[in-house]
Design an enzyme around this catalytic site. Structure first.
Site, PDB file in Angstrom:
ATOM      1  N   THR A 393       0.819  -1.212   0.000  1.00 41.50           N
ATOM      2  CA  THR A 393       0.000   0.000   0.000  1.00 41.50           C
ATOM      3  C   THR A 393       0.855   1.265   0.000  1.00 41.50           C
ATOM      4  O   THR A 393       2.025   1.241   0.371  1.00 41.50           O
ATOM      5  CB  THR A 393      -0.926   0.037   1.249  1.00 41.50           C
ATOM      6  OG1 THR A 393      -1.593  -1.198   1.350  1.00 41.50           O
ATOM      7  CG2 THR A 393      -1.926   1.137   1.210  1.00 41.50           C
ATOM      8  N   GLY A 476      -1.332  -2.214   6.361  1.00 39.61           N
ATOM      9  CA  GLY A 476      -2.369  -3.136   6.815  1.00 39.61           C
ATOM     10  C   GLY A 476      -3.069  -2.557   8.034  1.00 39.61           C
ATOM     11  O   GLY A 476      -3.330  -1.355   8.105  1.00 39.61           O
TER      12      GLY A 476
END
Ligand code: GLU
Length: 576
Positions: A393, A476
């Site tokens: 990410t 996460g």
């Protein structure tokens, strides 16, 4: 990650390699110098924050291909200054029509191993990024998709210089990248990890971006690109001789064509007179941060001894995660009791569960139903443990000179997604559907057309209607604590944004141990907290935050990590 286009290494590029920049005009902070440069280039051409954010995101799809890209999805928070309004664009991946609650069970009815779920067609959600970018530009931007993709097309064609982070991430994925012919060909040229300092080009991705530039999102969700995605998911391009069990998925062209981004109201909460906007469900990020802040509001953190304040921060996070794990899921499928969870009265009640010491093991969720405006929902789920979630990410933050702001987190879930490059198109597919809980029934159980619960937490903070801070991070489930801790560092401890984000991180997610980085476990505070029962599980690093602070003197400070993930890149239009 600092990267430089091989042909564009000049002074401005060097300036962009800095992690903090203060000045006036527009500003951008990303993990990568080329992406920050793209944002600044679009701002200089008269684009607004949304245009610049999409331009930067598209560059990150080239230079950070293991963390994000058009094969995945994300959440964009946008502040529209003229209308004094915050909107969010949910372009989270969605489960295909064929999906069922038992999709991740083997023939024996038991869950298949996590690694096999990740490297499979089963874990691929219908990508949302392209539709998200298009919606963002169409509704809130001023330039076309074709125009803002130009910097990314250039970087994909001309290449970027491989740095240590890119090489290490490729190395970490070596085994599974070798499973797939298309991935091997792109990311392991000549069969091995690209050398640090070499130039990495992605002409296939440049061509895909050109298709999007001329055809818009239809060129992705229908036609040859859509067909290639379906083929890859349903018949993964497994290299000859690979013995790993690579499961096929079941995605159709109709799944692709019917994908929609959702414009949603953000989660709005207050903290000590600040107004906080966060991403709402299906991301648990906004609600969980709001919940933890409501708990913390009952204490005067700024005047307490630091270890006492940190104890409260850890315990508030623990309780908030217990509720997140029990109640939150896709709002189109589940009535999460959000008005109860986010009420100040619920926080008053729940705060009583914070003790003087860290509890042994996980705590149970609270009961928000008496605090619901609509108490009709009967579902009272059981406590759930925290699952493993990816650490991939990326987050970027952009502001323009009119004070429009974008806080944008997007992902392909694991670092390297599901490891399958769509042959001929130069991008990796996500494994986002591993974010569903395997437990059934559960608000986050796998279902057709559902979006898996996320932790992504693009966040905006205001005071008296004026922007104060925009921030977000990858990592996460640690995203939530990284953003929460940075808010506490700034709003309670009064740290300047660069120090707030460089500080060691502590991430408590309703587990026995607390993840820490930056050597926190060796500090006097860590020892004092250990005496209260806290246990440390050190990680090399947690998150990679980017932020923009709006300073009282009218300047802005764009800030990225000084060291995590190789350091990020911040810039302002007119440096002070
Ligand atoms: N899939 C995760 C989420 O949506 C993000 C993955 C990561 O940050 O590594 O929360």
């Amino acid at each position: 990650m600092k990267k430089y286009a091989s042909l564009l290494l000049f002074c401005a590029g060097l300036a962009l390699a800095q992690p903090t920049a203060t000045g006036t005009g527009g500003a951008a902070a990303t993990v990568d110098a080329l992406a920050t440069r793209a944002a600044m280039e679009i701002l200089a051409q008269g684009g607004n924050a949304v245009d610049a954010a999409v331009a930067a995101a598209a560059v990150l799809g080239v230079t950070e291909p293991y963390s994000c890209g058009i094969g995945g999805g994300g959440f964009m928070l946008v502040y529209l200054a003229k209308e004094s309004r915050v909107v969010s664009i949910d372009h989270r991946e969605v489960a295909p029509a064929s999906f069922t609650p038992t999709v991740f069970n083997g023939p024996d009815g038991r869950p298949i191993p996590f690694a096999e779920r990740v490297n499979s067609g089963l874990s691929v959600g219908v990508p949302g990024t392209v539709r998200g970018w298009e919606e963002a530009l169409r509704r809130y931007g001023t330039l076309s998709l074709g125009r803002v993709l130009q910097p990314a097309i250039r970087v994909a064609q001309q290449g970027f210089t491989v740095d240590a982070t890119f090489a290490a991430q490729t190395q970490a994925n070596l085994e599974r990248f070798r499973y797939f012919t298309s991935t091997r060909d792109l990311f392991l040229p000549g069969g091995s990890v690209p050398a640090v300092g070499s130039t990495f080009k992605n002409p296939d991705l440049a061509r895909t971006y050109l298709l999007l530039a001329s055809g818009g999102s239809r060129a992705f969700y229908t036609g040859p690109v859509a067909q290639a995605i379906v083929n890859t998911v349903n018949n993964p391009p497994v290299a000859p001789g690979v013995s790993a069990n690579i499961r096929k998925g079941n995605v159709t062209l109709a799944d692709l064509e019917s994908y929609e981004a959702r414009i949603r109201p953000p989660v709005q909460s207050s903290y000590r007179g600040y107004t906080i906007y966060g991403m709402g469900l299906p991301s648990s990020g906004g609600p969980t941060i709001a919940l933890a802040l409501n708990l913390l509001e009952g204490y005067n953190l700024s005047t307490l001894p630091r270890e006492r304040a940190l104890h409260l921060y850890l315990e508030a996070s623990r309780l908030a995660f217990a509720d997140r794990n029990a109640y939150m899921g896709d709002p189109e499928f589940v009535d999460a009791p959000l008005s109860g969870l986010l009420s100040k009265k619920y926080a008053e009640e729940r705060r009583k569960a914070i003790g003087e010491r860290a509890p042994e093991g996980a705590v149970r969720p609270g009961d928000p139903y008496p605090f619901q405006q609509d108490p009709s929902t009967p579902l009272r789920p059981q406590a759930q443990g925290t699952r493993r979630e990816g650490e991939s990410t990326t987050h970027l933050t952009v502001a323009d000179k009119e004070d429009n702001i974008v806080s944008y987190t997007f992902t392909i879930e694991s670092t390297g997604g599901n490891a399958m490059v769509v042959p001929g198109y130069g991008f990796l597919l996500n494994n986002e559907l591993t974010d569903f809980d395997a437990t059934v029934p559960h608000p986050n159980s796998p279902e057709a057309f559902k979006r898996p619960r996320s932790s992504m937490s693009p966040t905006l903070v205001f005071r008296d209607g004026k922007p104060v801070l925009a921030l977000g991070s990858p990592g996460g489930a640690t995203i939530i604590t990284t953003v929460l801790q940075t808010l506490v560092n700034v709003l309670d401890f009064g740290l300047p944004i660069d120090q707030a984000l460089a500080a060691p991180r502590l991430s408590q997610r309703n587990t026995q141990t607390t993840n820490v980085d930056g050597g926190f476990e060796r500090t006097p505070e860590a020892q004092a907290l250990a005496a209260l029962g806290h246990r440390w599980a050190p990680l090399a690093e947690i998150g990679a935050l980017t932020a923009i602070a709006f300073n009282p003197d009218g300047t802005l400070t764009a800030a990225a990590e000084p060291t995590r993930r190789g350091g990020g890149s911040a810039a302002v239009e007119r440096p002070r």
